[in-house]
Design a protein around this motif. Sequence first.
Motif, mmCIF file in Angstrom:
data_model
loop_
_atom_site.group_PDB
_atom_site.id
_atom_site.type_symbol
_atom_site.label_atom_id
_atom_site.label_comp_id
_atom_site.label_asym_id
_atom_site.label_seq_id
_atom_site.Cartn_x
_atom_site.Cartn_y
_atom_site.Cartn_z
ATOM 1 N N ILE A 133 87.177 134.102 51.901
ATOM 2 C CA ILE A 133 86.315 134.981 51.106
ATOM 3 C C ILE A 133 86.832 136.403 51.216
ATOM 4 C CG2 ILE A 133 83.976 135.856 50.806
ATOM 5 C CD1 ILE A 133 82.988 133.272 52.177
ATOM 6 N N THR A 134 86.993 137.052 50.072
ATOM 7 C CA THR A 134 87.394 138.451 50.060
ATOM 8 C C THR A 134 86.387 139.246 49.249
ATOM 9 O OG1 THR A 134 88.789 138.224 48.098
ATOM 10 C CG2 THR A 134 89.847 137.870 50.237
ATOM 11 N N TYR A 135 86.382 140.536 49.472
ATOM 12 C CA TYR A 135 85.510 141.463 48.759
ATOM 13 C C TYR A 135 86.381 142.562 48.170
ATOM 14 C CZ TYR A 135 81.879 139.160 51.506
ATOM 15 O OH TYR A 135 81.054 138.223 52.068
ATOM 16 N N PRO A 136 85.919 143.200 47.098
ATOM 17 C CA PRO A 136 86.696 144.319 46.545
ATOM 18 C C PRO A 136 86.850 145.406 47.604
ATOM 19 C CG PRO A 136 84.879 143.729 45.087
ATOM 20 C CD PRO A 136 84.690 142.957 46.346
ATOM 21 N N ARG A 137 88.044 145.918 47.732
ATOM 22 C CA ARG A 137 88.328 146.948 48.721
ATOM 23 C C ARG A 137 89.277 147.985 48.133
ATOM 24 N NH1 ARG A 137 84.514 145.433 51.106
ATOM 25 N NH2 ARG A 137 84.417 144.247 53.017
ATOM 26 N N ILE A 138 89.062 149.222 48.536
ATOM 27 C CA ILE A 138 89.998 150.293 48.209
ATOM 28 C C ILE A 138 90.694 150.658 49.507
ATOM 29 C CG2 ILE A 138 90.251 152.692 47.473
ATOM 30 C CD1 ILE A 138 87.768 152.310 45.725
#
Length: 188
Positions: A133-138
């Motif tokens: 599982i990944t999440y949007p990241r900057i």
Amino acid sequence: MAEGQTTHGIEAIVLVRADDPDKKPILYACPKCGGLNSPAIYIATEERKHQAAREAAENCYTCRTHNTCDTCECETPKGWTRCESCRFKARLEAAVEVPDDGGPYCAFDGDEYFQELDQAADAGLEWVSPCDITYPRIDPADIYDSLLSDMHEDASIDDLNATAALDAAIDAFNKAQTQQSWFGDVKR
């Protein structure tokens, strides 16, 4: 293939120099499309080079319609050495079985995703992969690299103002993200 057997059932066309009294082969051509095969591209004994070039002409990749699976010997699409069933079996054998982590799940070696194991079973799947599982990241480093690449040659992060404030804002943004992306892991 057995000795003397070819894809087309026809032996390669052997090309020789017209002025060579010994008629030594220099190229081999596919009897169907005329594609040429040179022994010079092979690193082997002279005998093996010529054998390989002849075999390449007689089993021309351009004219071939399919391959034979190197595991079960069934017809396999051109470009593959194993059929889909044998490729799936090999990937499954190489995967490590892990305990259920509660999901989400992905069809093993597929692109169907499920929240629950029961959903996957209802869809007829015998094997599933756990999802990463990944999440949007900057990444602030990417932003700084982009900014600095548009500045003078010796520019560094020390030439930028309010980087701490930007870092804090990016950190808050990253922590607030809840939208998940799932990626199946066929190694598990």
